[in-house]
Design an enzyme around this catalytic site. Structure first.
Site, short mmCIF file in Angstrom:
data_model
loop_
_atom_site.label_atom_id
_atom_site.label_comp_id
_atom_site.label_asym_id
_atom_site.label_seq_id
_atom_site.Cartn_x
_atom_site.Cartn_y
_atom_site.Cartn_z
N ASP A 30 0.85 -1.18 0.00
CA ASP A 30 0.00 0.00 0.00
C ASP A 30 0.89 1.23 0.00
OD1 ASP A 30 -3.27 0.27 0.94
OD2 ASP A 30 -2.05 2.09 0.87
N ASN A 217 -25.02 -7.58 -4.46
CA ASN A 217 -25.26 -6.36 -3.69
C ASN A 217 -26.56 -5.67 -4.10
OD1 ASN A 217 -23.05 -6.72 -2.11
ND2 ASN A 217 -21.78 -5.18 -3.09
N HIS A 220 -29.25 -7.59 -2.33
CA HIS A 220 -29.29 -7.28 -0.89
C HIS A 220 -29.96 -5.93 -0.66
CE1 HIS A 220 -26.93 -10.76 -0.56
NE2 HIS A 220 -25.73 -10.23 -0.66
N CYS A 271 -52.47 -14.09 -10.07
CA CYS A 271 -52.16 -13.59 -8.73
C CYS A 271 -51.18 -12.41 -8.71
CB CYS A 271 -51.60 -14.72 -7.86
SG CYS A 271 -52.79 -16.05 -7.54
#
Length: 440
Positions: A30, A217, A220, A271
């Site tokens: 990093d 995602n 969700h 339905c």
């Protein structure tokens, strides 16, 4: 294996620590020393239950390292996992700046360090990225670098499914491990890398793997919004929607199941459309907006409209419609999207021949009969009991039924173009020239 993990945010830190805990030699990379230094000291740079201890053990065992220098991480490494951020731009698109930079860093470092014994290095995207990123962004970024300094590169997508707060448990017991790649060597490397997990590695098309995380995602988010919309409307009727949804989730045949989660044609029947309209009416009478459910009806209409538009782009005016009821093995035509499709095509001047193995106009009664008479008053004239007859002379077939006779007729008398509305016609039909799916 020696693994380089680029990006030491939440996903990268959890991934690095968990791989090191299972025997791999892991080097985190990093640019931010605020992430690198804690790992070097045996601490996690992010808050996650159990991660401090796991990192401390990995560092103490000499299997977990962190650096700002990609050369150290790439020296002899078998795999690079790219876990950098992919934030939204102001327009909502995905910013792939950090992905490009990580790939370029790997390619540049590969010129100066020794490759693994095999000479082959897998560059794997673990960040969430749009379909096409590996092909259109990672590939071009590596152009001209495919065999630099003894390295040969292969690429892949391996999405993560880690929830903050339960990341370690999710890593060690994932719902699935998916690797999207066209390179068998990368598939083999990732299968070995994640071989300690209880879930088998599934190697798929790279764009399937890229799309999977978005699908998860989006679903969700849809579930959260659906439950909230149920609460917003039912509260006006003295209903505790928490209890409704608790019982709702007990149905694993339909509610929480794969049953309705297959791309295909629009929903219909006696339905679903009726009851959805009723819920939206309850909302309007209580001055409440339910945009998710209202959008569901709009999406259903768009599916029908899209198929009509695709027919309009096809040459010829002869169309075969195989399947008329709203689903196979029933003669219920009430609000069948196939009936709606037939009505629109006839209205636009197409010569339509319809086959349905069950529908018999002389046996239709009640609301079922009234509905089809209002939509297709000349059903008897366009309906045939023979799928071959329906296909004879057809320029295009629209197929919603999976009836065996219909499938056999398609194979023996294929039209120039077939649009599959069900997605269940089988490999032989999908291999026909001119085949296309409604959403694939």
């Amino acid at each position: 294996m020696k693994v380089a993990v680029f990006g030491l945010g939440y996903v990268g830190s959890v991934t690095a620590a968990c791989l090191a805990a299972n025997g791999h030699d892991v080097w985190g990379v990093d640019v931010d020393t605020a992430k690198v230094d804690p790992i070097t000291e045996g601490r996690s740079p992010v808050v996650e239950p159990g991660l401090d201890e796991l990192m401390a053990n990995g560092v103490a065992a000499g299997r977990l390292h962190a650096t700002t220098d990609p050369h150290l991480a790439l020296e002899g490494a078998d795999v690079s996992l790219i876990c950098v951020g992919t934030p939204s731009t102001a327009s909502g698109s995905t910013d792939l700046t950090y992905i490009r930079r990580a790939v370029q860093d790997i390619a540049a470092a590969a010129k100066d360090v020794a490759p693994p014994d095999s000479g082959f290095h897998s560059i794997v995207i673990r960040s969430t990225v749009p379909p096409g990123t590996v092909d259109d962004v990672v590939g071009p970024a590596l152009a001209g670098e495919l065999s630099t300094g003894g390295f040969t590169f292969g690429t892949a997508m391996c999405p993560e499914f880690l929830r903050e707060g339960s990341g370690l448990a999710d890593f060690f017991a994932p719902p699935f491990v998916v690797v999207g790649t066209a390179d068998a060597r990368v598939g083999d490397a990732l299968t070995e890398l994640f071989g300690f997990l209880p879930t088998p590695v599934q190697v798929v098309d790279v764009r399937t793997a890229e799309a999977l995380k978005y699908a998860c995602n989006a679903f969700h988010a849809t579930k959260v919004s659906f439950a909230n919309e149920m609460g917003r409307i039912f509260r006006f009727y003295g209903v505790d929607s928490r209890q409704v949804m608790e019982i709702f989730c007990q149905d694993t045949s339909l509610n929480i199941s794969p049953y309705y989660l297959r791309p295909g044609f629009a929903f219909g029947g006696s339905c679903l459309p009726k009851d959805l309209r009723s819920v939206l009416h309850l909302a309007r009478t209580n001055d409440t907006d339910l945009p998710l459910l209202a959008g569901t009806l709009a999406t259903n209409e768009l599916i029908v409209r899209d198929v009509v538009d695709r027919v309009l782009t096809s040459p010829g005016r002869e169309v075969a419609l195989l399947g008329l009821s709203f689903k196979t093995a029933t003669d219920d035509l009430r609000e069948s999207p196939s009936v709606e499709l037939a009505e629109r095509l006839i209205g636009k001047g197409y010569n339509l021949r319809i086959y349905d193995s069950i529908v018999n106009p002389s046996r239709l009664v009640g609301a079922n009969k009234r509905h089809v008479e209002s939509k297709l008053p000349h059903l008897q004239r366009v309906l045939t009991g023979d799928p071959v007859e329906a296909l004879r002379g057809a320029d295009l077939a629209l197929v919603s039924t999976t009836d065996a006779e219909a499938v056999e007729a398609l194979l023996s008398h294929p039209p120039a173009r077939t649009i599959d509305l069900s997605g269940r016609l089988g490999a032989q039909v999908e291999a026909l020239a001119g085949y296309e799916g409604v959403g694939w």
